[in-house]
Structures are given as C-alpha cells and as structure tokens.
Scaffold this motif. Sequence first.
Motif, short mmCIF file in Angstrom:
data_model
loop_
_atom_site.label_atom_id
_atom_site.label_comp_id
_atom_site.label_asym_id
_atom_site.label_seq_id
_atom_site.Cartn_x
_atom_site.Cartn_y
_atom_site.Cartn_z
N SER A 363 0.83 -1.21 0.00
CA SER A 363 0.00 0.00 0.00
C SER A 363 0.86 1.25 0.00
O SER A 363 2.04 1.23 0.35
N LEU A 364 0.23 2.34 -0.42
CA LEU A 364 0.82 3.67 -0.30
C LEU A 364 0.62 4.19 1.11
O LEU A 364 -0.22 3.69 1.87
N SER A 365 1.37 5.25 1.44
CA SER A 365 1.20 5.89 2.74
C SER A 365 1.25 7.40 2.57
O SER A 365 2.20 8.06 2.96
N PRO A 366 0.20 7.98 1.99
CA PRO A 366 0.18 9.44 1.79
C PRO A 366 -0.14 10.15 3.11
O PRO A 366 -0.63 9.53 4.06
N PRO A 367 0.12 11.46 3.17
CA PRO A 367 -0.06 12.20 4.42
C PRO A 367 -1.50 12.66 4.64
O PRO A 367 -1.76 13.83 4.95
N VAL A 368 -2.46 11.76 4.48
CA VAL A 368 -3.86 12.08 4.77
C VAL A 368 -4.44 10.92 5.57
O VAL A 368 -4.04 9.78 5.42
N THR A 369 -5.38 11.23 6.43
CA THR A 369 -6.04 10.22 7.24
C THR A 369 -7.42 9.93 6.68
O THR A 369 -7.94 10.66 5.84
N GLY A 370 -8.02 8.84 7.16
CA GLY A 370 -9.40 8.55 6.80
C GLY A 370 -9.58 7.87 5.47
O GLY A 370 -10.69 7.79 4.96
N VAL A 371 -8.49 7.37 4.87
CA VAL A 371 -8.57 6.65 3.60
C VAL A 371 -8.25 5.19 3.89
O VAL A 371 -7.22 4.87 4.47
N SER A 372 -9.11 4.30 3.45
CA SER A 372 -8.99 2.89 3.82
C SER A 372 -7.78 2.23 3.17
O SER A 372 -7.29 2.67 2.13
N ALA A 373 -7.34 1.14 3.79
CA ALA A 373 -6.23 0.36 3.23
C ALA A 373 -6.60 -0.19 1.86
O ALA A 373 -5.74 -0.31 0.99
N GLU A 374 -7.86 -0.53 1.66
CA GLU A 374 -8.29 -1.05 0.35
C GLU A 374 -8.09 -0.01 -0.74
O GLU A 374 -7.63 -0.34 -1.85
N VAL A 375 -8.40 1.24 -0.45
CA VAL A 375 -8.22 2.31 -1.42
C VAL A 375 -6.75 2.52 -1.74
O VAL A 375 -6.38 2.78 -2.89
N LEU A 376 -5.89 2.40 -0.74
CA LEU A 376 -4.47 2.67 -0.91
C LEU A 376 -3.67 1.46 -1.39
O LEU A 376 -2.46 1.56 -1.56
N ASP A 377 -4.33 0.34 -1.64
CA ASP A 377 -3.64 -0.87 -2.06
C ASP A 377 -3.02 -0.71 -3.45
O ASP A 377 -3.67 -0.24 -4.39
N VAL A 378 -1.73 -1.08 -3.59
CA VAL A 378 -1.02 -0.99 -4.86
C VAL A 378 -0.41 -2.33 -5.26
O VAL A 378 0.49 -2.39 -6.10
N THR A 379 -0.90 -3.42 -4.68
CA THR A 379 -0.30 -4.73 -4.92
C THR A 379 -0.26 -5.06 -6.41
O THR A 379 0.79 -5.42 -6.96
N ALA A 380 -1.39 -4.93 -7.09
CA ALA A 380 -1.45 -5.28 -8.51
C ALA A 380 -0.66 -4.28 -9.35
O ALA A 380 0.02 -4.66 -10.31
N ARG A 381 -0.74 -3.00 -9.01
CA ARG A 381 -0.05 -1.97 -9.80
C ARG A 381 1.46 -2.14 -9.71
O ARG A 381 2.17 -1.90 -10.70
N LEU A 382 1.98 -2.52 -8.56
CA LEU A 382 3.42 -2.71 -8.44
C LEU A 382 3.88 -3.90 -9.27
O LEU A 382 5.00 -3.91 -9.80
N LYS A 383 3.03 -4.91 -9.42
CA LYS A 383 3.41 -6.05 -10.24
C LYS A 383 3.53 -5.68 -11.71
O LYS A 383 4.30 -6.31 -12.46
N SER A 384 2.80 -4.67 -12.16
CA SER A 384 2.86 -4.26 -13.57
C SER A 384 3.72 -3.02 -13.78
O SER A 384 3.82 -2.52 -14.90
N ALA A 385 4.34 -2.51 -12.72
CA ALA A 385 5.17 -1.31 -12.84
C ALA A 385 6.38 -1.58 -13.75
O ALA A 385 6.89 -2.70 -13.81
N ARG A 386 6.84 -0.55 -14.44
CA ARG A 386 7.98 -0.72 -15.33
C ARG A 386 8.68 0.62 -15.52
O ARG A 386 8.13 1.68 -15.22
N MET A 387 9.89 0.55 -16.05
CA MET A 387 10.61 1.75 -16.46
C MET A 387 10.98 1.62 -17.93
O MET A 387 11.70 0.71 -18.31
#
Length: 517
Positions: A363-387
């Motif tokens: 997950s991401l960890s932005p400097p805002v509160t009140g956002v669920s872990a499900e919303v911040l999940d990046v598991t799938a996106r990190l698997k497809s990340a590329r440069m």
Amino acid sequence: MSTPKVSVVVPVYDPGVHIEELIASLLRQTMAAGEFEVIFVDDGSTDGTGERLDALAAAHAHISVVHIPNSGWPSRPRNIGIERARGEYVQFADNDDWFGDEALQRLYAYAKENDADVVIGKMAGRGRGVPKELFRRNHPRATLATAPLIDSLTPHKMFRRSFLMDHGLRFPEGKRRLEDHVFVTAAYFLAERISVLSDYVCYFHVARPDASNAGFRPFDPAGYFGNLREALDIVDAHTEPGALRDRLHRRWLRVEMVGRLTAPRYRDAPAAWRDEFFAEVRSALAERFAPGVAAGLAAPQRAVVALVEQDRPDAVRELARWESAVRVKASARVTGELEITATGELFGADGPLTFLHTEGGDSLSPPVTGVSAEVLDVTARLKSARMDVLVRRRGGGGEEFVLPATVTVERVAVAPLAPLAPLAPGASGAPGASGAPGAFRVVHRTVARLAPEAINAGRNAGRWEVKARVISCGWTKETELSLSLTMADGSPPVLREGAGAPLLVRVKRRVRRVLAR
C-alpha cells in the motif's frame, strides 16, 4: 477538377504568428499539392490573419479560405469545413498546431491499406500532454475494447468523409466545452474500422506560451459538467452496464475530474471557483459512475475520489501537494553495442518513495487520514510497474519513441520486515512510513536496445535525448539520462556515457549516422 485524397480543415481565430508553423508544415507535405486541399475557415479573425490566408490561397491553388462571422468556438468552422470538403478523407487541425512532413501521405496510405473510417496518427506534445500508451505500437484494427482509444478524444484525426456524411456526424455548435469529446466518442462507436499509426509522428499538439489555446481558458464548472454528461450519454447509449462501460467512464473520472482536482491550476484557482468545481465533481460521482469506475483507478486517484465523497476539499489539496513532489531519479550506463542499462526509482519530497507491505498486500502511505487500506492498495499496480527507456527529439518538437527493452523490478527493504497487522478500515498509513516495519523501495532496471531505423520510421535527422520513464501506481514520471551515441560509416556503432551529451542522428543516402555533439 480531380477529387483530392485528403481535405485538411482548420478553424482559425486570431492565431497571429502561431499559425505560421502550421502553414509551413502544410507546404512541406510530401503528398503532392494536387492530391490534397486545405480549407481554412476564418472565424471572424481581427488580427490580420484573414488577409494573410487570402494571400496564401491566392498563391496556392490547393488552399482555400472561408470567412464567417465569429461563432465563438471551433465547432461551426469545423462543420463548415466538412460541408466544403471534397476529399476522400477529412483531417482536422488547429491553427496553432502543425504536421510532420510525411503525415498526410502516411495517414492516407494507412487508411487505404486498412479500409479505415478513422485513422489516428501519433501525436507529440509541445507544452501539453498527449496519449502515450495508445501510440506504443501500430493498431491496424483498434476498437474501444482492445486499445486505449478513449485516451485520445481531440479531433486531430483523419475521417473518411462518406462516413461523416452517412452518419451525420457534426460537432455540437455554440460556445461550449468538450465538443470534440462528443464528436470523437460517437465516431468511435459508429466506425467499422479504426486504425492507429504509431511509427511516425504525424501531429504536433502545441500549447501557446501565453496559454491562450481555447482548451486552457477559464470555464464555468456547471456548464462544463453538463457538456461532460453529453459524452457519457453517448457511451451509455452504446454499451451495457459492466466492465467496458466502467473502463470508458473511467477516462472522464480520471482526466476531467481527478486530474483537474490535483492540477496546479485547481490549487491556484480562486476559492469560490474551487468550491463550485468540487461540488460538481461530487454530484457527477454520485449520479453517473458505477462503483467499478473508481475501483479501476490507481491508488492515488482512488484516494482523491474517497476524499471527494467524504467532502474534504482541503485533504484533496494536501494529497495533491504530496503527489506533486513525486519524481523519478535514474542513471544509465553502456553495457553492450547499442545497449543501454538504466536504473531508477521514484522519489518523494523526503527521499526515495516507500511503500508498506502487510499481510494484506502492498500500500501507499500518503499524508492524509481517513482513507482505507483497500483504497491505498497498490499490490497489482506494483506487479505491472515498469521503467521505459525512450528517445525524444531535442528542439521542442516533442517526438518520442520507446526503445525495445527488458524490464525488471526489485523490492528493497528499508526496514527489517516484521509481522504487521493489516490496517484497520478507515485508516491510512502515516507520514514517515519509510522507517516503519514492512517499508520498502522499488528499484527499476531496464536493458534497452537503440535501433535508429525504428526511430520515427528512420526519419530521424537531428539531435535526440535519452530519457527514463517510470510507470507505477498511476504515476508516469520521467527524467533525462546522460548518454551519447556515435555511428560512423564503415565502423560499428558505439554508445558512450557522457554528461548531458545529446544524440545527433543524420540521414544521408539512406545511411544513418549518429554523432555525439
């Protein structure tokens, strides 16, 4: 009089000197002047442009000018151009953009080869964004379901004129927004075949230095979202509820709503306008988008949607400020003949961007509160990340081409991994997560091969820069690499590492020579 292959239709209003690049590019076209026509529709210009165009038409038989009273927007001039056009295909252009020298010849040939109703030529942006993924490769038979066509809704495309006439396709007239979205979206659904030409830059999309392009002018939020709903209505009329409709709707949520809420223009706008725009976004979210639309966004964008639904405009602005600091840092070295190995990663304001791994995923960890872990999940996106490693022409044209490459991603722990309970619903990571258990960085490595013959179909004379672009978690960030390339007649090409050294590609007698400056 023979029927031209292509009619270029250009709405014109007070462009001043900004029209000169377009004129020059039309006069340079490799398609013979007798095979295409240019129709300038002067929408009541007051800066002398009308007279300039009349003189141009007097000197060139394939150029004509229509003068009309000012209508206030490009739609009526474009519609008049459609009616006046005699070409088999109609290509639209704006008066402050311009064409690649071989654009009309290549687009028409591609249209005929594929019997296409619509042809989209690769675009380059000067000071403004253009689609990236759509032009990664040629798409002879593209559809809304198989290609990211929805990322390209500007009218700067080639349309079979009989297709426009048979379906009565015209631009909505009057001073309004998103008229091109309505026209292009309808064309996408009605076309029997759409082709995307990506191996040559056909169209240069330009932002004026004074930001006076029509698309950059201030607008009324209520009217804007009324126009946006018209485009959504077209999607709804041609699709059933489900994955395709959600994916198409997502384009407007991502670009016209989330993208605008996080842009500097929104953050710097007057408070009253921001409040009105925010309220319109909330309303559109509630009434028009199924849950699957936002669910398919990347985590930073889902977080914005969640904050909008919670009616927290200040938190949206805080999240936007945090995002604005995200950038990529990368380095490269020569590892073989015409081979580049690049290493890079994303950074935030305080150093390398870190993610959190828990039993539930990443997950991401932005400097805002009140956002669920499900919303911040990046598991799938990190698997497809590329440069990607790409080359871009120097000098402001904006042509760029992604090099063929092998990409890998490495997760680097920045704190010892330790068991960590999943974040509770309604909670988010806290600032300073880089030192938390389970924190890690993501390092990208890419091995790319430089093939001059594949850069702009070999029409690559000039200087080029080499760049790294990281695509991860909804972000697309890039930076320049320090490399030079030398290729001489009778000698094998040699890549060299060098600070800020540009690529210089010269074409002579079909032999490409790449010299370091």
